[in-house]
Design an enzyme around this catalytic site. Structure first.
Site, PDB file in Angstrom:
ATOM      1  N   ALA A 107      36.221  44.237  35.006  1.00 59.36           N
ATOM      2  CA  ALA A 107      35.851  42.929  34.454  1.00 59.36           C
ATOM      3  C   ALA A 107      36.837  42.355  33.447  1.00 59.36           C
ATOM      4  O   ALA A 107      36.809  41.151  33.179  1.00 59.36           O
ATOM      5  CB  ALA A 107      34.474  43.036  33.787  1.00 59.36           C
ATOM      6  N   ALA A 108      37.674  43.194  32.830  1.00 55.19           N
ATOM      7  CA  ALA A 108      38.547  42.693  31.756  1.00 55.19           C
ATOM      8  C   ALA A 108      39.544  41.671  32.293  1.00 55.19           C
ATOM      9  O   ALA A 108      39.987  41.779  33.432  1.00 55.19           O
ATOM     10  CB  ALA A 108      39.283  43.862  31.111  1.00 55.19           C
ATOM     11  N   PRO A 109      39.879  40.658  31.480  1.00 60.10           N
ATOM     12  CA  PRO A 109      39.486  40.426  30.080  1.00 60.10           C
ATOM     13  C   PRO A 109      38.177  39.663  29.900  1.00 60.10           C
ATOM     14  O   PRO A 109      37.858  39.250  28.789  1.00 60.10           O
ATOM     15  CB  PRO A 109      40.663  39.614  29.541  1.00 60.10           C
ATOM     16  CG  PRO A 109      41.132  38.815  30.713  1.00 60.10           C
ATOM     17  CD  PRO A 109      40.908  39.696  31.928  1.00 60.10           C
ATOM     18  N   CYS A 114      43.652  39.505  43.395  1.00 62.60           N
ATOM     19  CA  CYS A 114      44.652  38.443  43.182  1.00 62.60           C
ATOM     20  C   CYS A 114      45.919  38.809  43.962  1.00 62.60           C
ATOM     21  O   CYS A 114      47.031  38.672  43.473  1.00 62.60           O
ATOM     22  CB  CYS A 114      44.927  38.209  41.701  1.00 62.60           C
ATOM     23  SG  CYS A 114      45.441  39.675  40.787  1.00 62.60           S
ATOM     24  N   ASP A 120      36.362  42.966  41.271  1.00 62.86           N
ATOM     25  CA  ASP A 120      37.707  42.370  41.184  1.00 62.86           C
ATOM     26  C   ASP A 120      38.687  43.539  41.215  1.00 62.86           C
ATOM     27  O   ASP A 120      39.102  44.047  40.180  1.00 62.86           O
ATOM     28  CB  ASP A 120      37.814  41.561  39.888  1.00 62.86           C
ATOM     29  CG  ASP A 120      39.066  40.704  39.845  1.00 62.86           C
ATOM     30  OD1 ASP A 120      39.875  40.783  40.792  1.00 62.86           O
ATOM     31  OD2 ASP A 120      39.258  39.979  38.860  1.00 62.86           O
ATOM     32  N   GLY A 127      36.950  36.826  31.866  1.00 62.41           N
ATOM     33  CA  GLY A 127      36.843  35.430  32.316  1.00 62.41           C
ATOM     34  C   GLY A 127      35.739  35.237  33.340  1.00 62.41           C
ATOM     35  O   GLY A 127      34.979  34.260  33.294  1.00 62.41           O
ATOM     36  N   LYS A 128      35.627  36.195  34.277  1.00 63.54           N
ATOM     37  CA  LYS A 128      34.608  36.068  35.324  1.00 63.54           C
ATOM     38  C   LYS A 128      33.229  36.438  34.779  1.00 63.54           C
ATOM     39  O   LYS A 128      32.219  35.871  35.189  1.00 63.54           O
ATOM     40  CB  LYS A 128      35.003  36.901  36.537  1.00 63.54           C
ATOM     41  CG  LYS A 128      36.323  36.443  37.178  1.00 63.54           C
ATOM     42  CD  LYS A 128      36.685  37.274  38.385  1.00 63.54           C
ATOM     43  CE  LYS A 128      38.043  36.889  38.937  1.00 63.54           C
ATOM     44  NZ  LYS A 128      39.163  37.319  38.081  1.00 63.54           N
TER      45      LYS A 128
END
EC number: 2.1.1.176
Length: 430
Positions: free
Chosen positions: A261-263, A381, A328, A265-266
Site C-alpha cells: 500500500a505504501a506510500p 505500474c 498493487d 495514495g490508493k
C-alpha cells in the site's frame, strides 16, 4: 561538507548519480539521504540535474567517450559523473555556460580531486567547442540508434516485441518530464470548484471527463502552492493510478485489504470513495509504511496500518478475510520511467523473471484471504506482458475459483496523459 551554504551542489549531484549507477541505489532514496547537504533553495536544481542526467544518460556518455581517450576509473570514477552533470547543465538548463563550467570545475575541490581540476575544465571547454558537431553525430550516426532512444537495449527489445506499432510512442513518452496530476477529494470539492481555487492562484489545469476526481496541471507546482493541500482537499496522484479505487469499487462497511500500500495514495482514495470501509493497509517497508500514516493523517482518515510481507500473510492476517483486496504488486516499474528515469539503468532483463515469480507467489497467497464472492484488483505500474496479461492468464489456469471480470486494462504512458499501468479485476466464486 555539512554546511549547506558552502556545499557545492554539483558535487552533491555527482555523488547522487554515482550512488545510483555504481551502488544500485534508487535516485529518490539517495537524494533523501543527501538532502542534509542541500539548501532548500537548491533542491529544485539538484532534482532537475539528477533526474535529467538519468533521462538522457546515453547521450551524455557518448559525448564524454568522444572527448576522452581514457575512461575515468577507480577512485576517480566520481569525476565521470561530475562531467555528466556539467554537460547536462550546458545542454538542458538555462544556467549560463561559464557558470555551469565554473561551478562544475569548483566541485572537483569539494570531491577532493584537486589534481584533476585541469582535466575536468579541459573536457568541458572542449565540449563547448565541439558541441554542434558532437550533437549532430549522436543524432545522425546509425551506430547510435539504440542510444538515441535513451533506453537500454534489453528493454527496447521487450517493448518492440510487446508493442510493435507503439514502442516508439512509449519511448518518446518515457523521455519526457512527467505531467502533474491531482486527485481532488470529492468529499470536499467538485473538480470544477477546485479548478476555480487553482485559477485564483494563477494555476491552470485541465479536467479529465473519464475520471471524476482527476485534474492535470499545465505546469507542475510545489504542493505548498496547492490550495488547502494540508487540509486534504487534494492529493498528487497520476491519472492511471486513480483508476485503482474506482475499479475496486469499495463500499461502506466492507473489510478491504490494500496490499503493498505504501506510500498510501490508493489507501486514501479507497477511503474517499467509501469513508466507512474497514481498511487494512499493509506494506513490507517500515519507512514507507510511515508515509501511509502521514497521508491518512493529512486527509483525517482512519485505517489499520501494518508492516507485512505478502508472501507470509498468515503472520499478520491470520483468521481474517476480506470483501475486496487491492494488490498493487511489486513490479519492474517500466510504466513510470518518466517519473523515475533511474529505473532504466537499475533494472536488468533477468529481474523480470524473478519479479513475475514474486508477483505470482503474493497473488496466490493473498487470494486465500478473499471471501467467496469478493473482488481482487491486481495492479502493476508495468507495461511488460510477463507481469500483466501473462501473469493473470497463468493465475486463472491454476485457480478454478478465480474468474476475470471485464477486460484487462493495460494503460501505456502518453505525453500528457497517465503513466503505464495494468489492472485485472478477479472475482472469487466457490
Amino acid at each position: 561538507m555539512n554546511n549547506k551554504s558552502h556545499q557545492n551542489i554539483r558535487a552533491v549531484c555527482a555523488q547522487a548519480i554515482f550512488n545510483v549507477l555504481e551502488e544500485g541505489q534508487s535516485l529518490s532514496a539517495t537524494l533523501t539521504a543527501l538532502s542534509y547537504q542541500i539548501a532548500n533553495k537548491d533542491k529544485a536544481l539538484v532534482q532537475e540535474i539528477c533526474f535529467g542526467v538519468m533521462r538522457v544518460l546515453p547521450e551524455l556518455n557518448f559525448y564524454i567517450h568522444s572527448l576522452m581517450s581514457k575512461v575515468l576509473t577507480g577512485k576517480n570514477r566520481i569525476l565521470h559523473y561530475l562531467l555528466l552533470v556539467g554537460i547536462y547543465q550546458i545542454l538542458y538548463t538555462r544556467i549560463p555556460e561559464h557558470a555551469a563550467v565554473g561551478e562544475t570545475v569548483n566541485a572537483v575541490n569539494t570531491l577532493k580531486k584537486t589534481q584533476l581540476k585541469g582535466l575536468i575544465n579541459g573536457v568541458l571547454r572542449e565540449f563547448l567547442r565541439q558541441q554542434a558537431s558532437l550533437q549532430q553525430t549522436f543524432t545522425q550516426d546509425s551506430k547510435q540508434q539504440n542510444q538515441q532512444t535513451l533506453h537500454p537495449s534489453w528493454l527496447l527489445t521487450r517493448l518492440k516485441q510487446a508493442y510493435p506499432q507503439q514502442w516508439q510512442t512509449i519511448v518518446n513518452a518515457n523521455n519526457q518530464k512527467p505531467p502533474m496530476w491531482l486527485r481532488v477529494n470529492l468529499n470536499q470539492y467538485s473538480v470544477s470548484e477546485y479548478q476555480q481555487l487553482l485559477v485564483e492562484q494563477q494555476i491552470e489545469s485541465d479536467s479529465f471527463p473519464e475520471l471524476p476526481s482527476a485534474l492535470r496541471l499545465l505546469s507542475p507546482v510545489g504542493v505548498n502552492k496547492l490550495p488547502y493541500f494540508d487540509e486534504g482537499a487534494v492529493t498528487v496522484q497520476d491519472l492511471s493510478a486513480q483508476y485503482a479505487a474506482y475499479l475496486l469499487a469499495p463500499q461502506n462497511g466492507e473489510h478491504i485489504l490494500d496490499m503493498c500500500a505504501a506510500p498510501g495514495g490508493k489507501t486514501t482514495h479507497i477511503l474517499e470513495v467509501a469513508p466507512k470501509a474497514q481498511v487494512l493497509a499493509v506494506d513490507i517497508d517500515p519507512s514507507r509504511v510511515k508515509r501511509i500514516g502521514e497521508n491518512l493523517a493529512r486527509l483525517k482518515q482512519q485505517a489499520e496500518v501494518k508492516v507485512g510481507d505478502g508472501l507470509t500473510p498468515e503472520n499478520w492476517c491470520k483468521g481474517r478475510s476480506f470483501d475486496r483486496i487491492l494488490l498493487d504488486a511489486p513490479c519492474s516499474a517500466t510504466g513510470v520511467i518518466r517519473r523515475h528515469p533511474d529505473i532504466k539503468w537499475l533494472r536488468r532483463d533477468s529481474d523480470i523473471a524473478q519479479l513475475t515469480e514474486l508477483q505470482h507467489a503474493i497473488l496466490t497467497n493473498i487470494w486465500s484471504y478473499l471471501k467467496t464472492g469478493g473482488t481482487l484488483v491486481y495492479a502493476t505500474c508495468s507495461i511488460l506482458p510477463d507481469e500483466n496479461k501473462l501473469q493473470i492468464e497463468r493465475f486463472l489456469q491454476e485457480n478454478t475459483s478465480a474468474k476475470l471480470q471485464g477486460e484487462l486494462k493495460q494503460f501505456l504512458p502518453t505525453e500528457n496523459g497517465g503513466d503505464g499501468f495494468f489492472y485485472a479485476i478477479l472475482k472469487k466464486h466457490s
